[in-house]
Scaffold this motif. Structure first.
Motif, mmCIF file in Angstrom:
data_model
loop_
_atom_site.group_PDB
_atom_site.id
_atom_site.type_symbol
_atom_site.label_atom_id
_atom_site.label_comp_id
_atom_site.label_asym_id
_atom_site.label_seq_id
_atom_site.Cartn_x
_atom_site.Cartn_y
_atom_site.Cartn_z
ATOM 1 N N MET A 1 0.843 -1.175 0.000
ATOM 2 C CA MET A 1 0.000 0.000 0.000
ATOM 3 C C MET A 1 0.894 1.247 0.000
ATOM 4 S SD MET A 1 -3.011 1.176 2.623
ATOM 5 C CE MET A 1 -4.038 -0.173 2.144
ATOM 6 N N THR B 1 2.008 5.029 0.698
ATOM 7 C CA THR B 1 1.806 6.048 1.725
ATOM 8 C C THR B 1 2.260 7.393 1.184
ATOM 9 O OG1 THR B 1 2.154 4.450 3.514
ATOM 10 C CG2 THR B 1 2.395 6.785 4.071
ATOM 11 N N ARG C 1 -7.249 16.376 7.214
ATOM 12 C CA ARG C 1 -6.927 14.990 6.840
ATOM 13 C C ARG C 1 -7.919 14.460 5.803
ATOM 14 N NH1 ARG C 1 -4.527 10.393 7.498
ATOM 15 N NH2 ARG C 1 -5.635 8.458 7.844
ATOM 16 N N LEU D 1 -7.125 13.214 1.919
ATOM 17 C CA LEU D 1 -7.544 11.934 1.333
ATOM 18 C C LEU D 1 -8.310 12.160 0.038
ATOM 19 C CD1 LEU D 1 -8.688 10.123 4.596
ATOM 20 C CD2 LEU D 1 -6.705 9.529 3.194
ATOM 21 N N ASP E 1 -8.994 3.107 -0.234
ATOM 22 C CA ASP E 1 -8.556 1.895 0.455
ATOM 23 C C ASP E 1 -7.241 1.347 -0.111
ATOM 24 O OD1 ASP E 1 -9.609 1.028 -1.973
ATOM 25 O OD2 ASP E 1 -10.715 -0.654 -1.100
ATOM 26 N N GLU F 1 -2.467 5.280 1.994
ATOM 27 C CA GLU F 1 -2.512 5.904 3.315
ATOM 28 C C GLU F 1 -1.900 7.290 3.190
ATOM 29 O OE1 GLU F 1 -0.259 3.365 5.895
ATOM 30 O OE2 GLU F 1 -1.868 1.891 6.024
ATOM 31 N N HIS G 1 0.120 10.264 5.609
ATOM 32 C CA HIS G 1 0.736 10.645 6.878
ATOM 33 C C HIS G 1 0.930 12.153 6.852
ATOM 34 C CE1 HIS G 1 4.081 11.500 9.639
ATOM 35 N NE2 HIS G 1 3.395 10.673 10.396
#
Length: 63
Positions: free
Chosen positions: A1, A3, A34, A38, A50, A53, A55
């Protein structure tokens, strides 16, 4: 995945969020910042949330 890394800086009433290699967005709260990050990644990179991710590093505010 994958990031994605981003930084958030307080700018008046908003958090200005910069996601490296993607773009810039903003939110009024940390939570909204946040969520907007996304959304930005999903739209600009055309990948479902999904599959990545994010950070965020929130820079401290003064005052």
């Amino acid at each position: 995945m994958k990031t994605y890394q981003g930084t958030a800086v307080r700018d008046g009433r908003f958090w200005a969020v910069k996601i490296a290699g993607v773009g810039i967005t903003q939110g009024r709260s940390r939570s909204e910042a946040r969520d907007m990050a996304l959304d930005l990644i999903e739209i600009m990179k055309k990948i479902p949330p999904d599959q990545f991710e994010v950070h965020l590093e929130f820079e401290p505010t003064c005052g």
